[in-house]
Design a protein around this motif. Sequence first.
Motif, PDB file in Angstrom:
ATOM      1  N   SER A 183       0.842  -1.190   0.000  1.00 32.41           N
ATOM      2  CA  SER A 183       0.000   0.000   0.000  1.00 32.41           C
ATOM      3  C   SER A 183       0.882   1.246   0.000  1.00 32.41           C
ATOM      4  O   SER A 183       2.114   1.162   0.141  1.00 32.41           O
ATOM      5  N   THR A 337      -4.535   2.505   1.478  1.00 30.30           N
ATOM      6  CA  THR A 337      -4.250   1.325   2.293  1.00 30.30           C
ATOM      7  C   THR A 337      -4.387   0.030   1.508  1.00 30.30           C
ATOM      8  O   THR A 337      -4.374  -1.051   2.100  1.00 30.30           O
ATOM      9  N   SER A 338      -4.524   0.116   0.185  1.00 34.07           N
ATOM     10  CA  SER A 338      -4.750  -1.078  -0.631  1.00 34.07           C
ATOM     11  C   SER A 338      -3.548  -1.410  -1.501  1.00 34.07           C
ATOM     12  O   SER A 338      -2.789  -0.535  -1.916  1.00 34.07           O
TER      13      SER A 338
END
Length: 352
Positions: A183, A337-338
């Motif tokens: 991320s 956050t991915s």
Amino acid sequence: MYKKPGGKVVCVLAMLAVLQLGCQSGEDKNKDTTASSESTQAEDNTGFSRVQGGDTTGMVWISGGTFLMGADEFPDSRPLHKVTVDGFYMDAHEVTNEQFAEFVQATGYKTVAERPLNPADYPGVPVEKLVPGSAVFTSTSQPVSLDNPLQWWEYVAGANWAMPEGKGSSWKGREKYPVVHVSYEDAAAYAKWAGKRLPTEAEWEFAAQGGKGNRTYYWGEELKPGNQWVANIYQGSFPDKNTTEDGFAKAAPIKSFPANPYGLYDMDGNVWEWCFDLYRPDTYMNSAAKNPTGPTDSYDPDEPGVVKRVQRGGSFLCSDSYCVRYKAGSRGKGEVTSGSDNLGFRCVMDRK
């Protein structure tokens, strides 16, 4: 919730976040990871600060200059505009698994894909279904409509940088491959530890042009110059049949394709690369003429309220039949956050 065949429950937020990675693509919640050698200036109003004086091994000096940034082909890359950037060092290649492993061993860092999921973020989902993981590209068995990326993205429990395909897989044996499933938080944490930072998208594009100016592709005007593939992208029928004419079905080891005139590898294809800038589709309408660091807030009309950062360069999933965001001047975007198995990064550093 989205239920995949077989009854596996996948959180909608986790899946939506990665859809941008295949086509167009917070604050760090981990403990502070102290950089081995850095000196930072005060942050500007975007939160950007320069990092100077570290180890430049494996980096290339980019002398800076003025260039034409953007691409008329893509709405969020307009207008074409002149930008000047100061000189900087850039990693010659994407951060590799072995480099990221050194960081993890030194700090005990856990990537977002490895952290337990908070049940409060997924109301109604049984706790036993909230298993950490990440998105993995999976070819379909036959041609499908390209309107629904969920057909070729699978949320794989246990998939992370160390186990790229989930349980039973390993980064061992792939030491020279770019680290993936990282991320923005993860990339920024590594950069800080290494005494570096993530590039602004202006720096990234200037470096990708290699001093050759604004062209259709970063390497030139022809997709396949001299009848040779010069970047790791997708050949064949997406997403059901990759002919692997370039030799790779997914990510390739670093330096598998020729470097650009600055000595930088894989500025096109292979894996997407995180940049510092927050994403907005209208950024270039008000971009600074010198050393732009992006807007002060994020906005994506496709997902209002979701914080996204810019990604650049495209990946092994890009092709003229599906994703053309590997073309020069184009922009990607991703929720901070991915991660996924086609997303990595490289770092830069300022001259002392």
